[in-house]
Design an enzyme around this catalytic site. Sequence first.
Site, PDB file in Angstrom:
ATOM      1  CB  CYS A 273      33.470  18.127   9.560  1.00  0.00           C
ATOM      2  SG  CYS A 273      32.998  17.605   7.913  1.00  0.00           S
ATOM      3  CD  GLU A 274      27.872  21.928  11.877  1.00  0.00           C
ATOM      4  OE1 GLU A 274      27.489  21.475  12.964  1.00  0.00           O
ATOM      5  OE2 GLU A 274      27.765  23.128  11.557  1.00  0.00           O
ATOM      6  CG  HIS A 275      30.159  21.763   6.759  1.00  0.00           C
ATOM      7  ND1 HIS A 275      31.216  22.608   7.032  1.00  0.00           N
ATOM      8  CD2 HIS A 275      29.054  22.373   7.240  1.00  0.00           C
ATOM      9  CE1 HIS A 275      30.763  23.683   7.646  1.00  0.00           C
ATOM     10  NE2 HIS A 275      29.457  23.565   7.793  1.00  0.00           N
ATOM     11  CG  HIS A 276      32.259  17.261   3.911  1.00  0.00           C
ATOM     12  ND1 HIS A 276      32.831  18.419   4.410  1.00  0.00           N
ATOM     13  CD2 HIS A 276      31.976  17.500   2.614  1.00  0.00           C
ATOM     14  CE1 HIS A 276      32.901  19.316   3.453  1.00  0.00           C
ATOM     15  NE2 HIS A 276      32.394  18.796   2.346  1.00  0.00           N
TER      16      HIS A 276
ATOM     17  CD  GLN B 178      39.957  22.430  14.551  1.00  0.00           C
ATOM     18  OE1 GLN B 178      40.077  21.656  13.600  1.00  0.00           O
ATOM     19  NE2 GLN B 178      40.956  23.171  14.983  1.00  0.00           N
TER      20      GLN B 178
ATOM     21  CG  HIS C 135      39.118  19.406   9.377  1.00  0.00           C
ATOM     22  ND1 HIS C 135      37.842  19.653   9.803  1.00  0.00           N
ATOM     23  CD2 HIS C 135      39.936  19.966  10.287  1.00  0.00           C
ATOM     24  CE1 HIS C 135      37.882  20.337  10.929  1.00  0.00           C
ATOM     25  NE2 HIS C 135      39.132  20.551  11.240  1.00  0.00           N
TER      26      HIS C 135
ATOM     27  CB  CYS D 174      35.790  16.995   4.716  1.00  0.00           C
ATOM     28  SG  CYS D 174      36.125  18.425   5.762  1.00  0.00           S
TER      29      CYS D 174
HETATM   30 ZN   LIG Z   1      33.911  18.833   6.284  1.00  0.00          ZN
END
Ligand SMILES: [Zn+2]
Length: 195
Positions: free
Chosen positions: A85-88, A126, A154, A156
Amino acid sequence: MPDQAKPKVTQAEAEAAVRTLIEWAGDDPDREGLLDTPARVVRAYREIFAGYGTDPRQYLERTFEEVGGYDELVVLTDIRVVSFCEHHMLPFLGRAHVGYLPRNRVVGISKLARVVQGFGRRLQIQEKLTAEIAEAIQDILQPKGVGVVIQSEHSCMTMRGVNTPGSALTTSTLLGEVRDDARTRQEFLDFVRTR
Ligand SMILES: [Zn+2]
Protein backbone atom coordinates in the site's frame (compact mmCIF):
# COMPACT_ATOMS: atom_id res chain seq x y z
CA MET A 1 6.67 6.03 -12.82
CA PRO A 2 10.08 7.33 -11.75
CA ASP A 3 10.97 10.79 -12.94
CA GLN A 4 13.89 10.35 -15.34
CA ALA A 5 15.21 13.87 -14.62
CA LYS A 6 15.77 13.13 -10.92
CA PRO A 7 19.18 11.78 -9.91
CA LYS A 8 19.00 8.08 -9.15
CA VAL A 9 19.23 7.08 -5.50
CA THR A 10 22.25 4.83 -5.03
CA GLN A 11 22.22 1.48 -3.26
CA ALA A 12 24.42 2.98 -0.52
CA GLU A 13 21.93 5.81 0.05
CA ALA A 14 19.03 3.36 0.26
CA GLU A 15 20.96 1.21 2.77
CA ALA A 16 21.75 4.32 4.85
CA ALA A 17 18.03 5.12 4.97
CA VAL A 18 17.25 1.64 6.34
CA ARG A 19 20.04 2.05 8.90
CA THR A 20 18.44 5.33 9.99
CA LEU A 21 15.07 3.63 10.48
CA ILE A 22 16.67 0.87 12.60
CA GLU A 23 18.31 3.52 14.80
CA TRP A 24 15.12 5.54 14.97
CA ALA A 25 13.23 2.43 16.13
CA GLY A 26 15.65 2.26 19.05
CA ASP A 27 18.03 -0.52 18.02
CA ASP A 28 21.76 -0.57 17.32
CA PRO A 29 22.45 -1.01 13.59
CA ASP A 30 26.03 -2.04 14.44
CA ARG A 31 25.13 -5.11 16.47
CA GLU A 32 25.93 -8.39 14.78
CA GLY A 33 22.41 -9.49 13.89
CA LEU A 34 21.63 -6.20 12.16
CA LEU A 35 24.92 -5.57 10.35
CA ASP A 36 23.77 -6.91 6.98
CA THR A 37 20.13 -5.98 7.42
CA PRO A 38 20.18 -2.71 5.42
CA ALA A 39 21.69 -4.55 2.43
CA ARG A 40 19.13 -7.37 2.75
CA VAL A 41 16.20 -4.95 3.02
CA VAL A 42 17.33 -3.05 -0.06
CA ARG A 43 17.68 -6.33 -2.02
CA ALA A 44 14.20 -7.40 -0.88
CA TYR A 45 12.74 -4.02 -1.88
CA ARG A 46 14.38 -4.32 -5.29
CA GLU A 47 12.42 -7.53 -5.80
CA ILE A 48 9.20 -6.29 -4.20
CA PHE A 49 9.17 -3.16 -6.37
CA ALA A 50 10.37 -4.83 -9.57
CA GLY A 51 7.19 -3.58 -11.27
CA TYR A 52 8.80 -0.18 -11.82
CA GLY A 53 11.34 -1.75 -14.15
CA THR A 54 8.79 -3.55 -16.34
CA ASP A 55 5.72 -2.79 -18.40
CA PRO A 56 3.23 -5.52 -17.46
CA ARG A 57 1.13 -4.61 -20.52
CA GLN A 58 3.74 -6.25 -22.74
CA TYR A 59 2.69 -9.69 -21.44
CA LEU A 60 -0.59 -9.25 -23.29
CA GLU A 61 0.86 -8.45 -26.66
CA ARG A 62 1.26 -12.02 -27.92
CA THR A 63 -2.20 -13.39 -28.66
CA PHE A 64 -3.70 -16.45 -30.36
CA GLU A 65 -6.42 -16.16 -32.99
CA GLU A 66 -7.02 -19.88 -33.45
CA VAL A 67 -9.75 -20.30 -30.83
CA GLY A 68 -12.05 -22.78 -32.62
CA GLY A 69 -15.01 -20.44 -32.34
CA TYR A 70 -14.71 -20.16 -28.55
CA ASP A 71 -16.66 -17.09 -27.51
CA GLU A 72 -17.46 -17.62 -23.85
CA LEU A 73 -15.84 -16.12 -20.77
CA VAL A 74 -12.25 -17.02 -19.94
CA VAL A 75 -11.70 -16.71 -16.18
CA LEU A 76 -8.52 -17.31 -14.22
CA THR A 77 -9.22 -17.44 -10.49
CA ASP A 78 -7.10 -17.30 -7.35
CA ILE A 79 -4.06 -15.49 -8.72
CA ARG A 80 -1.84 -14.64 -5.76
CA VAL A 81 -1.65 -10.89 -5.16
CA VAL A 82 1.39 -9.45 -3.41
CA SER A 83 1.47 -5.67 -3.31
CA PHE A 84 2.34 -2.78 -1.05
CA CYS A 85 0.00 0.00 0.00
CA GLU A 86 1.28 3.41 -0.93
CA HIS A 87 0.09 4.95 2.33
CA HIS A 88 2.09 2.80 4.75
CA MET A 89 4.48 0.75 2.57
CA LEU A 90 3.03 -2.35 4.21
CA PRO A 91 2.02 -5.44 2.24
CA PHE A 92 -1.45 -6.34 1.15
CA LEU A 93 -1.85 -9.99 0.24
CA GLY A 94 -4.74 -11.73 -1.40
CA ARG A 95 -6.22 -13.19 -4.55
CA ALA A 96 -7.25 -11.81 -7.89
CA HIS A 97 -9.84 -13.26 -10.25
CA VAL A 98 -9.45 -12.09 -13.83
CA GLY A 99 -11.84 -12.77 -16.70
CA TYR A 100 -12.55 -11.56 -20.19
CA LEU A 101 -14.98 -12.26 -22.99
CA PRO A 102 -12.76 -12.80 -26.05
CA ARG A 103 -13.27 -11.10 -29.37
CA ASN A 104 -11.60 -13.51 -31.85
CA ARG A 105 -8.38 -13.84 -29.88
CA VAL A 106 -7.08 -15.03 -26.55
CA VAL A 107 -3.92 -14.61 -24.55
CA GLY A 108 -1.85 -17.36 -22.88
CA ILE A 109 -3.40 -17.92 -19.45
CA SER A 110 -0.12 -17.55 -17.56
CA LYS A 111 0.08 -14.03 -18.98
CA LEU A 112 -2.98 -13.00 -16.98
CA ALA A 113 -1.15 -14.01 -13.81
CA ARG A 114 1.96 -12.15 -14.96
CA VAL A 115 -0.04 -8.96 -15.50
CA VAL A 116 -1.39 -9.18 -11.94
CA GLN A 117 2.11 -9.78 -10.56
CA GLY A 118 3.68 -7.03 -12.69
CA PHE A 119 1.24 -4.34 -11.59
CA GLY A 120 1.34 -5.67 -8.02
CA ARG A 121 5.04 -5.00 -7.56
CA ARG A 122 4.62 -1.28 -7.10
CA LEU A 123 3.35 1.07 -4.40
CA GLN A 124 -0.35 1.70 -4.83
CA ILE A 125 -3.83 1.21 -3.47
CA GLN A 126 -5.88 -1.87 -4.28
CA GLU A 127 -8.53 0.16 -6.10
CA LYS A 128 -5.93 1.41 -8.58
CA LEU A 129 -4.36 -2.03 -9.00
CA THR A 130 -7.76 -3.51 -9.88
CA ALA A 131 -8.50 -0.82 -12.46
CA GLU A 132 -5.01 -0.98 -14.00
CA ILE A 133 -5.22 -4.72 -14.62
CA ALA A 134 -8.68 -4.43 -16.19
CA GLU A 135 -7.75 -1.47 -18.37
CA ALA A 136 -4.54 -3.08 -19.63
CA ILE A 137 -6.50 -6.16 -20.75
CA GLN A 138 -9.21 -4.02 -22.35
CA ASP A 139 -6.72 -1.77 -24.19
CA ILE A 140 -4.42 -4.42 -25.57
CA LEU A 141 -6.54 -7.53 -26.05
CA GLN A 142 -9.69 -5.55 -26.94
CA PRO A 143 -12.10 -8.22 -25.73
CA LYS A 144 -15.87 -7.68 -25.53
CA GLY A 145 -15.54 -7.22 -21.79
CA VAL A 146 -13.27 -7.62 -18.77
CA GLY A 147 -13.81 -8.37 -15.10
CA VAL A 148 -11.26 -8.13 -12.32
CA VAL A 149 -12.02 -8.83 -8.66
CA ILE A 150 -9.38 -8.59 -5.95
CA GLN A 151 -9.81 -9.64 -2.33
CA SER A 152 -6.97 -8.97 0.03
CA GLU A 153 -5.94 -8.42 3.59
CA HIS A 154 -4.10 -5.18 4.30
CA SER A 155 -1.29 -5.35 6.85
CA CYS A 156 -1.76 -1.65 7.56
CA MET A 157 -5.18 -2.57 9.02
CA THR A 158 -4.51 -6.02 10.42
CA MET A 159 -1.22 -5.47 12.29
CA ARG A 160 -1.59 -1.82 13.29
CA GLY A 161 -4.18 1.00 13.21
CA VAL A 162 -7.62 -0.51 13.77
CA ASN A 163 -6.07 -4.00 14.19
CA THR A 164 -8.73 -6.07 12.46
CA PRO A 165 -7.14 -9.38 11.42
CA GLY A 166 -9.28 -11.41 9.07
CA SER A 167 -11.04 -8.49 7.44
CA ALA A 168 -10.68 -8.44 3.67
CA LEU A 169 -11.11 -5.65 1.15
CA THR A 170 -12.87 -6.53 -2.10
CA THR A 171 -12.57 -4.33 -5.17
CA SER A 172 -13.85 -4.92 -8.68
CA THR A 173 -13.59 -3.35 -12.09
CA LEU A 174 -16.04 -4.58 -14.73
CA LEU A 175 -15.82 -3.29 -18.30
CA GLY A 176 -17.82 -3.74 -21.52
CA GLU A 177 -20.24 -6.66 -21.68
CA VAL A 178 -19.05 -8.04 -18.34
CA ARG A 179 -20.43 -4.83 -16.85
CA ASP A 180 -23.41 -4.15 -19.15
CA ASP A 181 -24.75 -7.57 -20.13
CA ALA A 182 -26.68 -8.98 -17.17
CA ARG A 183 -26.11 -12.65 -18.12
CA THR A 184 -22.35 -12.26 -18.70
CA ARG A 185 -21.95 -10.21 -15.54
CA GLN A 186 -23.77 -12.84 -13.50
CA GLU A 187 -21.73 -15.65 -15.05
CA PHE A 188 -18.47 -13.87 -14.21
CA LEU A 189 -19.55 -13.11 -10.66
CA ASP A 190 -20.67 -16.74 -10.19
CA PHE A 191 -17.21 -17.96 -11.21
CA VAL A 192 -15.68 -15.61 -8.66
CA ARG A 193 -18.17 -16.28 -5.87
CA THR A 194 -17.69 -20.03 -5.86
CA ARG A 195 -14.05 -19.51 -4.96
ZN1 LIG B 1 -2.03 1.28 4.11
